[in-house]
Design a protein around this motif. Structure first.
Motif, PDB file in Angstrom:
ATOM      1  N   ASP A 219      -8.410 -50.442   8.014  1.00  0.00           N
ATOM      2  CA  ASP A 219      -9.173 -50.550   9.004  1.00  0.00           C
ATOM      3  C   ASP A 219      -9.774 -51.665   9.155  1.00  0.00           C
ATOM      4  O   ASP A 219     -10.171 -52.238  10.573  1.00  0.00           O
ATOM      5  CB  ASP A 219     -10.272 -49.498   8.956  1.00  0.00           C
ATOM      6  N   THR A 222      -4.891 -55.763  11.605  1.00  0.00           N
ATOM      7  CA  THR A 222      -3.919 -55.366  12.392  1.00  0.00           C
ATOM      8  C   THR A 222      -2.727 -56.107  12.446  1.00  0.00           C
ATOM      9  O   THR A 222      -2.627 -57.168  11.762  1.00  0.00           O
ATOM     10  CB  THR A 222      -4.521 -55.613  13.819  1.00  0.00           C
ATOM     11  N   TYR A 224       1.239 -57.240  14.322  1.00  0.00           N
ATOM     12  CA  TYR A 224       2.087 -57.052  15.491  1.00  0.00           C
ATOM     13  C   TYR A 224       3.507 -57.358  15.254  1.00  0.00           C
ATOM     14  O   TYR A 224       3.814 -58.255  14.414  1.00  0.00           O
ATOM     15  CB  TYR A 224       1.510 -58.131  16.380  1.00  0.00           C
ATOM     16  N   ASN A 385       1.469 -52.995  16.048  1.00  0.00           N
ATOM     17  CA  ASN A 385       1.310 -53.055  17.728  1.00  0.00           C
ATOM     18  C   ASN A 385       2.309 -53.780  18.415  1.00  0.00           C
ATOM     19  O   ASN A 385       2.915 -54.681  17.474  1.00  0.00           O
ATOM     20  CB  ASN A 385       0.013 -53.956  18.231  1.00  0.00           C
ATOM     21  N   ARG A 401      -4.133 -51.083  18.016  1.00  0.00           N
ATOM     22  CA  ARG A 401      -4.407 -50.325  16.720  1.00  0.00           C
ATOM     23  C   ARG A 401      -4.487 -51.098  15.739  1.00  0.00           C
ATOM     24  O   ARG A 401      -4.107 -52.066  15.542  1.00  0.00           O
ATOM     25  CB  ARG A 401      -3.363 -49.099  16.660  1.00  0.00           C
ATOM     26  N   THR A 402      -5.676 -50.650  14.645  1.00  0.00           N
ATOM     27  CA  THR A 402      -5.645 -51.367  13.305  1.00  0.00           C
ATOM     28  C   THR A 402      -4.413 -50.518  12.643  1.00  0.00           C
ATOM     29  O   THR A 402      -3.701 -49.769  13.131  1.00  0.00           O
ATOM     30  CB  THR A 402      -7.054 -50.818  12.799  1.00  0.00           C
ATOM     31  N   LEU A 403      -4.353 -51.227  11.466  1.00  0.00           N
ATOM     32  CA  LEU A 403      -3.396 -50.650  10.630  1.00  0.00           C
ATOM     33  C   LEU A 403      -3.588 -49.108  10.029  1.00  0.00           C
ATOM     34  O   LEU A 403      -2.896 -48.184   9.420  1.00  0.00           O
ATOM     35  CB  LEU A 403      -3.155 -51.424   9.231  1.00  0.00           C
ATOM     36  N   GLY A 405      -4.135 -46.222  11.322  1.00  0.00           N
ATOM     37  CA  GLY A 405      -3.696 -45.666  12.910  1.00  0.00           C
ATOM     38  C   GLY A 405      -4.154 -44.098  12.784  1.00  0.00           C
ATOM     39  O   GLY A 405      -4.220 -43.736  13.822  1.00  0.00           O
ATOM     40  N   TYR A 412      -8.895 -47.868  16.499  1.00  0.00           N
ATOM     41  CA  TYR A 412      -8.458 -49.083  17.582  1.00  0.00           C
ATOM     42  C   TYR A 412      -9.286 -50.437  17.042  1.00  0.00           C
ATOM     43  O   TYR A 412     -10.360 -50.308  16.657  1.00  0.00           O
ATOM     44  CB  TYR A 412      -9.172 -48.649  18.969  1.00  0.00           C
ATOM     45  N   ILE A 413      -8.661 -51.521  17.367  1.00  0.00           N
ATOM     46  CA  ILE A 413      -9.252 -52.660  16.816  1.00  0.00           C
ATOM     47  C   ILE A 413     -10.570 -53.210  17.547  1.00  0.00           C
ATOM     48  O   ILE A 413     -11.376 -53.870  16.993  1.00  0.00           O
ATOM     49  CB  ILE A 413      -8.136 -54.024  16.814  1.00  0.00           C
TER      50      ILE A 413
END
Length: 518
Positions: A219, A222, A224, A385, A401-403, A405, A412-413
């Protein structure tokens, strides 16, 4: 005031308002990597977090870009894409590993960070361009950030330059730093091999990332996907000197232009000019004319490069491939810039998504809505993401989203980052009340202080609710948050409930036919 012993009038001033809570900065990333120098007026900055606010300051303290060098290699892997073909043979461009090839990414990442709205940040230089990447030094750089309270993001663009297991090892150290030791910052991770599609023969980079990363402190991080084709490195940044095989380069240019190794005396003036330019590629200008100044040598090299660009399309193709490889960057630094830009324009509670990226031509992998389904929602919860290209809109960040999820609290980030801001702001303000009497007056002061702060956040749209009472509540007092034993032990407990703003990730519009009424 002291005891009144002399008759007279005494003035007593009392504070009418509680102390204020000052909102802490939310977008101050810390970058770790290799730099050309690390010097502040002859004081070394190696392994020391140093705050900068522009590329001009970076140049002052940490120097300039590395000098990348590439080999021209005949293609042997049938699955590899050829960069160009000469005389029936396919060739590829390969950057030399480590320090020999200037294979460092921090400088380009910083340029991309500022292109996307970046501001103040910290730099931790773990070595120069004369040193190879060392995993232990990067971990030591992370430890150095324990001394700094201001950074709110941790970014290591060069993590993907390590082998896959070492990259994951370093990223797990980033997660432990953010989620276990500090808890006031997040890690923006890059996916190793994220420039490749998920059906790549070498394996799915996203699945490999998820399988290896583990489940701790997700949490606070994140990630991408995919990497980005950027415009950070331009044509003016490259020349024939970036080719580490000048002899082969000359041979290929002659073959492409149809020039023999030795020209006949009756060759055309154009052929002679081309032959001379190609022969000058390996020329040592200083040895050829010791009287030349450094600026004269630089001008001669620039003129030669312009000549090669004008006479040979193959030379342009070779430099184009070099530029393409150098501009293929992981997205973490650009996302740190996006976070900064969104925080400054909308607030930390706005999800850093549905925002266009600057300095980006395209994602390295095209992702459709169907492709993103498994990225965004998985049974393991490790949401990735997506960065996608939309017709008429450009390249957009399409995930927030964070990791972690699957967590309803920390999915959510922007929720995680907003909570970090609230916690740090209240913590720093409450330090003024440490060792104050643990009585009702102190409880009222701290309650009013936090309420005033949260009210200002609610007015700006940072908390959900039609009225402040719906957005937050602050509880403190004996019988409410504390027991008599707590007071005897010197503990003052405050409970703050907040209604966080969450993004409308999915919008559903329902259409239904109705009977004709007229």
């Amino acid at each position: 005031m002291g005891a009144m012993k002399t008759p007279g009038v005494y003035i007593v001033e009392k504070n009418a308002f509680p102390n204020s809570v000052v909102e802490v900065a939310t977008a101050v990333p810390a970058f770790i990597g290799h730099t050309q120098i690390a010097d502040n007026r002859n004081k070394p900055l190696s392994m020391k977090p140093w705050r900068i606010s522009s590329m001009a300051e970076y140049h002052q303290y940490f120097g300039f870009a590395p000098f990348p060098r590439f080999n021209i290699v005949e293609k042997t892997d049938p699955s590899a894409l050829a960069a160009f073909r000469v005389a029936g043979k396919d060739y590829v461009m390969e950057q030399l590993p480590g320090k020999d090839g200037g294979n460092y990414q921090l400088y380009s990442a910083l340029r991309h960070f500022f292109q996307n709205g970046g501001g103040p940040c910290y730099i931790v230089s773990v070595g120069s361009y004369a040193e190879d990447l060392d995993l232990d030094r990067f971990k030591l750089g992370i430890e150095e950030l324990l001394k700094e309270q201001e950074p709110t993001m941790l970014v290591i663009p060069e993590a993907v330059k390590f082998k896959a297991p070492d990259c994951i090892d370093l990223q797990q150290a980033m997660l432990a730093h953010c989620g276990d030791k500090m808890r006031n910052r997040i890690a923006i991770l890059d996916i190793w091999g994220g420039d490749k599609p998920r059906n790549d023969p070498a394996g799915d980079p996203v699945a490999n990332f998820r399988n290896a990363l583990g489940i701790n402190f997700l949490d606070f991080a994140t990630a991408y996907y995919p990497w980005l084709n950027t415009t950070v490195v331009g044509d003016k940044d490259l020349s024939y000197e970036n080719i580490a095989t000048p002899d082969l380069l000359m041979q290929l240019l002659r073959a492409d232009l149809g020039l023999p190794d030795t020209l006949p005396d009756d060759a055309s003036p154009k052929a002679k000019d081309c032959h001379t330019a190609i022969a000058d590629i390996a020329k040592d200008w200083a040895a050829a004319d010791p009287a030349l100044s450094e600026s004269a040598i630089t001008n001669s090299k620039a003129l030669l490069n312009k000549t090669l660009v004008s006479i040979s399309s193959l030379f342009n193709t070779i430099l184009g491939e070099v530029k393409y490889q150098l501009n293929l960057l992981p997205p973490s630094a650009a996302m740190a810039g996006i976070y900064t830009m969104v925080d400054n324009t909308r607030g930390v509670w706005k999800a850093p998504a549905n925002v266009s990226l600057s300095g980006v031509i395209s994602p390295s992998v095209s992702i459709s809505a169907v492709d993103q389904e498994e990225l965004n929602v998985t049974t393991q919860g490790k949401s990735i993401n997506a960065i996608r290209s939309f017709i008429g809109e450009g390249v957009l960040v399409w995930g927030a989203r964070t990791l972690d999820g699957n967590s309803l609290d920390w999915r959510y980030i922007n929720v995680r980052r907003t909570m970090i801001m609230l916690e740090e702001s209240c913590r720093l303000a409450a330090k003024a009340l440490v060792f104050e009497p643990n009585v009702a007056n102190t409880w009222v002061t701290i309650r009013s202080m936090i309420q005033n702060f949260l009210t200002s956040i609610w007015k700006r749209g940072g908390l959900a609710g039609a009225v402040p009472d719906d957005a937050f509540s602050v509880h403190v007092g004996l019988g409410e948050t504390m027991t008599p034993d707590d007071i005897l032990e010197g503990i003052l407990r405050v409970t703050v409930l907040v209604a966080m703003v969450r993004p409308a990730e999915f919008i559903e519009i329902t259409f239904q036919q109705q009977m004709q009424k007229s």
